[in-house]
Motif scaffolding. Sequence first.
Motif, PDB file in Angstrom:
ATOM      1  N   LYS A 181     -68.196 -54.292   3.095  1.00  0.00           N
ATOM      2  CA  LYS A 181     -67.394 -53.283   3.492  1.00  0.00           C
ATOM      3  C   LYS A 181     -67.021 -52.341   2.375  1.00  0.00           C
ATOM      4  CE  LYS A 181     -67.490 -54.762   7.633  1.00  0.00           C
ATOM      5  NZ  LYS A 181     -68.263 -53.843   8.486  1.00  0.00           N
ATOM      6  N   HIS A 182     -66.905 -53.055   1.249  1.00  0.00           N
ATOM      7  CA  HIS A 182     -66.762 -52.137   0.345  1.00  0.00           C
ATOM      8  C   HIS A 182     -67.544 -52.481  -1.054  1.00  0.00           C
ATOM      9  CE1 HIS A 182     -64.000 -49.438   2.267  1.00  0.00           C
ATOM     10  NE2 HIS A 182     -63.442 -50.710   2.740  1.00  0.00           N
ATOM     11  N   PHE A 183     -68.050 -51.515  -2.060  1.00  0.00           N
ATOM     12  CA  PHE A 183     -68.711 -51.868  -3.038  1.00  0.00           C
ATOM     13  C   PHE A 183     -67.897 -51.054  -4.164  1.00  0.00           C
ATOM     14  CE2 PHE A 183     -71.212 -52.060  -6.764  1.00  0.00           C
ATOM     15  CZ  PHE A 183     -72.127 -53.256  -6.822  1.00  0.00           C
ATOM     16  N   MET A 212     -82.877 -45.793  -2.134  1.00  0.00           N
ATOM     17  CA  MET A 212     -83.203 -47.418  -1.990  1.00  0.00           C
ATOM     18  C   MET A 212     -82.355 -48.229  -1.171  1.00  0.00           C
ATOM     19  SD  MET A 212     -84.397 -48.624  -5.787  1.00  0.00           S
ATOM     20  CE  MET A 212     -85.493 -48.132  -6.781  1.00  0.00           C
ATOM     21  N   ALA A 213     -81.239 -47.547  -1.187  1.00  0.00           N
ATOM     22  CA  ALA A 213     -80.166 -48.422  -0.334  1.00  0.00           C
ATOM     23  C   ALA A 213     -79.243 -47.533   0.541  1.00  0.00           C
ATOM     24  CB  ALA A 213     -79.454 -49.522  -1.154  1.00  0.00           C
ATOM     25  N   PRO A 214     -79.538 -46.629   1.474  1.00  0.00           N
ATOM     26  CA  PRO A 214     -78.826 -45.657   2.035  1.00  0.00           C
ATOM     27  C   PRO A 214     -77.794 -46.459   3.048  1.00  0.00           C
ATOM     28  CG  PRO A 214     -81.127 -45.703   2.864  1.00  0.00           C
ATOM     29  CD  PRO A 214     -81.175 -46.460   1.830  1.00  0.00           C
ATOM     30  N   ALA A 215     -78.131 -47.719   3.602  1.00  0.00           N
ATOM     31  CA  ALA A 215     -77.233 -48.391   4.369  1.00  0.00           C
ATOM     32  C   ALA A 215     -76.004 -48.654   3.696  1.00  0.00           C
ATOM     33  CB  ALA A 215     -77.953 -49.731   4.961  1.00  0.00           C
ATOM     34  N   ILE A 216     -75.955 -48.714   2.463  1.00  0.00           N
ATOM     35  CA  ILE A 216     -74.499 -49.129   1.684  1.00  0.00           C
ATOM     36  C   ILE A 216     -74.113 -47.840   0.982  1.00  0.00           C
ATOM     37  CG2 ILE A 216     -75.271 -51.349   1.377  1.00  0.00           C
ATOM     38  CD1 ILE A 216     -75.454 -50.852  -1.384  1.00  0.00           C
ATOM     39  N   LYS A 217     -74.583 -46.553   0.947  1.00  0.00           N
ATOM     40  CA  LYS A 217     -74.062 -45.506   0.435  1.00  0.00           C
ATOM     41  C   LYS A 217     -72.829 -45.248   0.461  1.00  0.00           C
ATOM     42  CE  LYS A 217     -75.210 -40.948  -1.156  1.00  0.00           C
ATOM     43  NZ  LYS A 217     -76.387 -39.985  -1.201  1.00  0.00           N
ATOM     44  N   GLU A 218     -72.199 -45.140   1.621  1.00  0.00           N
ATOM     45  CA  GLU A 218     -70.549 -44.525   2.252  1.00  0.00           C
ATOM     46  C   GLU A 218     -69.825 -46.077   1.600  1.00  0.00           C
ATOM     47  OE1 GLU A 218     -69.889 -41.666   3.164  1.00  0.00           O
ATOM     48  OE2 GLU A 218     -72.235 -41.473   2.817  1.00  0.00           O
ATOM     49  N   LYS A 219     -70.250 -47.213   1.252  1.00  0.00           N
ATOM     50  CA  LYS A 219     -69.376 -48.272   0.931  1.00  0.00           C
ATOM     51  C   LYS A 219     -69.140 -48.148  -0.767  1.00  0.00           C
ATOM     52  CE  LYS A 219     -71.406 -50.758   4.941  1.00  0.00           C
ATOM     53  NZ  LYS A 219     -72.063 -52.020   5.374  1.00  0.00           N
ATOM     54  N   VAL A 220     -69.671 -47.395  -1.303  1.00  0.00           N
ATOM     55  CA  VAL A 220     -69.382 -47.673  -2.932  1.00  0.00           C
ATOM     56  C   VAL A 220     -68.688 -46.682  -3.261  1.00  0.00           C
ATOM     57  CG1 VAL A 220     -70.775 -46.884  -4.905  1.00  0.00           C
ATOM     58  CG2 VAL A 220     -72.125 -47.874  -3.154  1.00  0.00           C
ATOM     59  N   HIS A 221     -67.640 -46.939  -4.144  1.00  0.00           N
ATOM     60  CA  HIS A 221     -66.364 -46.411  -4.542  1.00  0.00           C
ATOM     61  C   HIS A 221     -66.323 -46.583  -6.081  1.00  0.00           C
ATOM     62  CE1 HIS A 221     -65.452 -46.190  -0.201  1.00  0.00           C
ATOM     63  NE2 HIS A 221     -65.714 -47.604  -0.250  1.00  0.00           N
ATOM     64  N   ASN A 222     -66.224 -45.385  -6.669  1.00  0.00           N
ATOM     65  CA  ASN A 222     -66.013 -45.268  -8.227  1.00  0.00           C
ATOM     66  C   ASN A 222     -64.684 -45.133  -8.583  1.00  0.00           C
ATOM     67  OD1 ASN A 222     -68.929 -45.351  -9.446  1.00  0.00           O
ATOM     68  ND2 ASN A 222     -69.078 -43.733  -8.133  1.00  0.00           N
ATOM     69  N   PHE A 223     -64.019 -46.157  -9.481  1.00  0.00           N
ATOM     70  CA  PHE A 223     -62.839 -46.226  -9.715  1.00  0.00           C
ATOM     71  C   PHE A 223     -62.534 -46.178 -11.158  1.00  0.00           C
ATOM     72  CE2 PHE A 223     -61.245 -48.526  -5.659  1.00  0.00           C
ATOM     73  CZ  PHE A 223     -61.333 -47.462  -5.011  1.00  0.00           C
ATOM     74  N   PRO A 224     -61.778 -45.062 -12.009  1.00  0.00           N
ATOM     75  CA  PRO A 224     -61.460 -45.177 -13.296  1.00  0.00           C
ATOM     76  C   PRO A 224     -60.808 -46.279 -13.794  1.00  0.00           C
ATOM     77  CG  PRO A 224     -60.328 -43.617 -12.208  1.00  0.00           C
ATOM     78  CD  PRO A 224     -60.953 -44.309 -11.172  1.00  0.00           C
TER      79      PRO A 224
END
Length: 200
Positions: A123-125, A145-157
């Motif tokens: 659900k989230h990475f 390579m992995a477009p299926a999970i693109k919207e699930k990736v979130h960068n946090f500082p």
Amino acid sequence: MVMIDMRDIQLDEDESEDQYEKLLRRAKTEDLTEISGIGCLYQCGVDRLGRPVIVFIGKWFPATKINLEKALLYVIHLMDPIVNGDYVIVYFHTLTSNNNYPSFTWLREVYNILPYKYKKHLKHFYVVHPTFWTKMMTWWFTTFMAPAIKEKVHNFPGIEYLYPDIPPQQLEIPAYITEYDMTINGIRYFEPDQSQNLLS
């Protein structure tokens, strides 16, 4: 016009599934204590929706010294029972170096071997303490390579950005990560905002 033979696609999927089943059998029988003892990948608690949280500590992954096949077996051993339902991953990039980065070839191979349930139920990475390099590589990997999970990736500082989705008492992380976080962000730097809650 190029015609795609659907039988070829089905064959590839079947071959990938067979390969995964073989690896799963090995993961259940081989001695993986050398890998598990590193402590870089583990389950710790649940998010606010009760989904298992998988933690990956980048600095503790000795990519250049480890047996990557054994590492894949350990991933499968740990994850296979979890990915039958929804789950989230938190990757801490804190103080990692070049020695911690596996090759893109290996990452692509792993992504292709892991069956659809891994992608579907993720659900989230979350990537905590990303660098510019990490953001670029994540974008490249999820785009090509992995477009299926693109919207699930979130960068946090910082760690506290996880708290709207994962209660702090559900996160077991090494002290060096918390210390680094306080060094770069200070204390109580995050102001909760309902719009930043990613739970879904």
